[in-house]
Design an enzyme around this catalytic site. Structure first.
Site, mmCIF file in Angstrom:
data_model
loop_
_atom_site.group_PDB
_atom_site.id
_atom_site.type_symbol
_atom_site.label_atom_id
_atom_site.label_comp_id
_atom_site.label_asym_id
_atom_site.label_seq_id
_atom_site.Cartn_x
_atom_site.Cartn_y
_atom_site.Cartn_z
ATOM 1 N N HIS A 58 42.432 16.041 -25.588
ATOM 2 C CA HIS A 58 41.862 15.195 -24.538
ATOM 3 C C HIS A 58 40.340 15.324 -24.605
ATOM 4 O O HIS A 58 39.817 16.397 -24.915
ATOM 5 C CB HIS A 58 42.387 15.634 -23.167
ATOM 6 C CG HIS A 58 42.024 14.668 -22.084
ATOM 7 N ND1 HIS A 58 40.769 14.633 -21.521
ATOM 8 C CD2 HIS A 58 42.733 13.683 -21.488
ATOM 9 C CE1 HIS A 58 40.733 13.666 -20.615
ATOM 10 N NE2 HIS A 58 41.915 13.077 -20.569
ATOM 11 N N LYS A 85 45.589 16.495 -14.537
ATOM 12 C CA LYS A 85 44.407 17.338 -14.804
ATOM 13 C C LYS A 85 44.465 18.584 -13.898
ATOM 14 O O LYS A 85 45.543 19.087 -13.645
ATOM 15 C CB LYS A 85 43.124 16.522 -14.632
ATOM 16 C CG LYS A 85 43.180 15.219 -15.444
ATOM 17 C CD LYS A 85 41.879 14.502 -15.541
ATOM 18 C CE LYS A 85 42.065 13.240 -16.372
ATOM 19 N NZ LYS A 85 40.835 12.519 -16.620
ATOM 20 N N GLY A 119 37.890 7.873 -16.027
ATOM 21 C CA GLY A 119 37.410 8.208 -14.683
ATOM 22 C C GLY A 119 36.196 7.406 -14.233
ATOM 23 O O GLY A 119 35.539 7.778 -13.259
ATOM 24 N N GLU A 160 38.199 15.714 -22.439
ATOM 25 C CA GLU A 160 37.655 16.807 -21.610
ATOM 26 C C GLU A 160 37.785 18.149 -22.335
ATOM 27 O O GLU A 160 36.930 19.024 -22.191
ATOM 28 C CB GLU A 160 38.370 16.818 -20.245
ATOM 29 C CG GLU A 160 37.900 15.658 -19.376
ATOM 30 C CD GLU A 160 38.927 15.098 -18.411
ATOM 31 O OE1 GLU A 160 39.922 15.784 -18.116
ATOM 32 O OE2 GLU A 160 38.733 13.941 -17.970
ATOM 33 N N GLU A 167 41.946 6.685 -25.820
ATOM 34 C CA GLU A 167 41.222 6.891 -24.571
ATOM 35 C C GLU A 167 39.716 6.831 -24.827
ATOM 36 O O GLU A 167 39.091 7.866 -25.114
ATOM 37 C CB GLU A 167 41.571 8.263 -23.982
ATOM 38 C CG GLU A 167 42.995 8.379 -23.491
ATOM 39 C CD GLU A 167 43.083 9.257 -22.244
ATOM 40 O OE1 GLU A 167 43.685 8.818 -21.276
ATOM 41 O OE2 GLU A 167 42.522 10.359 -22.245
ATOM 42 N N ASN A 212 48.766 12.225 -16.037
ATOM 43 C CA ASN A 212 47.954 13.411 -16.327
ATOM 44 C C ASN A 212 47.233 13.852 -15.050
ATOM 45 O O ASN A 212 46.224 13.266 -14.672
ATOM 46 C CB ASN A 212 46.945 13.051 -17.438
ATOM 47 C CG ASN A 212 45.997 14.192 -17.749
ATOM 48 O OD1 ASN A 212 46.228 15.339 -17.334
ATOM 49 N ND2 ASN A 212 44.933 13.900 -18.480
ATOM 50 N N SER A 249 40.857 4.689 -16.770
ATOM 51 C CA SER A 249 40.705 3.835 -15.576
ATOM 52 C C SER A 249 41.855 2.849 -15.370
ATOM 53 O O SER A 249 41.648 1.705 -14.946
ATOM 54 C CB SER A 249 39.368 3.090 -15.615
ATOM 55 O OG SER A 249 38.303 4.024 -15.518
HETATM 56 P P1 PGA Z 1 41.625 8.165 -15.636
HETATM 57 O O1 PGA Z 1 41.912 9.349 -16.690
HETATM 58 O O2 PGA Z 1 42.887 7.339 -15.518
HETATM 59 O O3 PGA Z 1 41.283 8.862 -14.347
HETATM 60 O O4 PGA Z 1 40.498 7.350 -16.178
HETATM 61 C C1 PGA Z 1 42.669 9.133 -17.835
HETATM 62 C C2 PGA Z 1 42.746 10.402 -18.649
HETATM 63 O O5 PGA Z 1 41.740 11.114 -18.762
HETATM 64 O O6 PGA Z 1 43.806 10.750 -19.205
#
Ligand code: PGA
Length: 271
Positions: free
Chosen positions: A116, A28, A194, A118, A188, A26, A234
């Protein structure tokens, strides 16, 4: 670019559960289409046939990269799969700024990430909107990759199970006329995205069990043994192995570590 034959690069189901693993990158809101082409070329250069047999490898770039990456993947017959990070639930019309699921299907997009955290927190997407999008993606013959997960506060209040059940139930009920077992769900936990702090593989495995049971219950006891549940949050080249060894987890949704080909290859080759 030279083209490798795609023979011998078909993902093989995990012998422990007969489900095909998925590693989802992903990106983003990162990598314009030129950077995206470079990243995929580099990734392709470093991947081995055994990597493609281990898991299906899908790239989820920004919308503006999709057409360039489709052409690259198809012209070089790369065994990589294309995904999108979102879409709208209507198929066409006066919805300025939105992308139709049919437009994505036309680009041979196979998976669409929906819900997601976000999108849920920054863009205020509710369970109801997410469920409509999941249904629309199924209708367009693509596979929704639904994200679910709890906040730190919910975790501390021991609400994780209830949050996951609510998020899964609303989607499963809205899509009961589709083959919901083909849905992919990514667990998640929001506190792990993140932050550099991943969940434990055991906790992720228990969450996967809750998710499969919730989907089954929402569909009147339907068998969800084929439904894939990924872990995301992460993930990096050091911790990926432990999640991939957990038989209740069918792959990874990778954010930060998917941006550079080298670190994504480390994740894929960690097992
Ligand atoms: P990350 O993001 O691996 O940077 O923690 C995962 C995601 O949001 O899909």
């Amino acid at each position: 670019m030279s083209s490798k034959a795609s023979k011998g690069q078909t993902p093989q189901p995990n012998p422990l559960n007969n489900r095909t693993r998925l590693i989802a990158a992903n990106w983003k809101m990162n990598h314009n289409h030129l950077e995206g082409i470079q990243a995929v070329q580099k990734l392709y250069y470093h991947l081995k046939d055994s990597d493609y047999r281990f898991a299906e490898i899908a790239i989820f770039p920004p919308f503006t990269d999709l057409r360039s990456l489709q052409l690259l993947i198809e012209s070089d017959r790369m065994s990589l799969v294309l995904g999108a990070q979102n879409c709208y639930f209507e198929t066409s019309g006066a919805f300025t700024g939105e992308i139709s699921p049919l437009m994505l299907a036309k680009l041979n997009v196979k998976y669409v990430i929906l819900g997601h955290s976000e999108r849920r927190t920054i863009f205020m997407e509710t369970d109801e909107v997410v469920a409509k999008k999941v249904k629309a993606v199924f209708d367009a013959q693509m596979i929704p990759l639904l994200c679910v997960g709890e906040t730190l506060q919910q975790r501390e209040a021991r609400d994780t199970g209830d949050v996951l059940r609510r998020q899964v139930k609303s989607v499963a009920e809205a899509c009961s006329n589709h083959s919901v077992s083909s849905l992919v769900i990514a667990y998640e936990p929001i506190w792990a995205i993140g932050t550099g702090v991943a969940a434990s593989p055991e906790d992720a495995g228990s969450a996967a069990e809750i998710i499969r049971t919730a989907a089954s219950e929402a569909l009147g006891g339907a068998d969800m043994g084929a439904m894939r549940v990924l872990y995301g949050g992460s993930i990096n080249g050091s911790n990926a192995k432990d999640f991939l060894a957990e038989s209740r987890i069918d792959g990874l949704l990778v954010g930060g570590a998917s941006l550079e080909a080298d670190s994504l290859v480390r994740v894929i080759q960690s097992s």
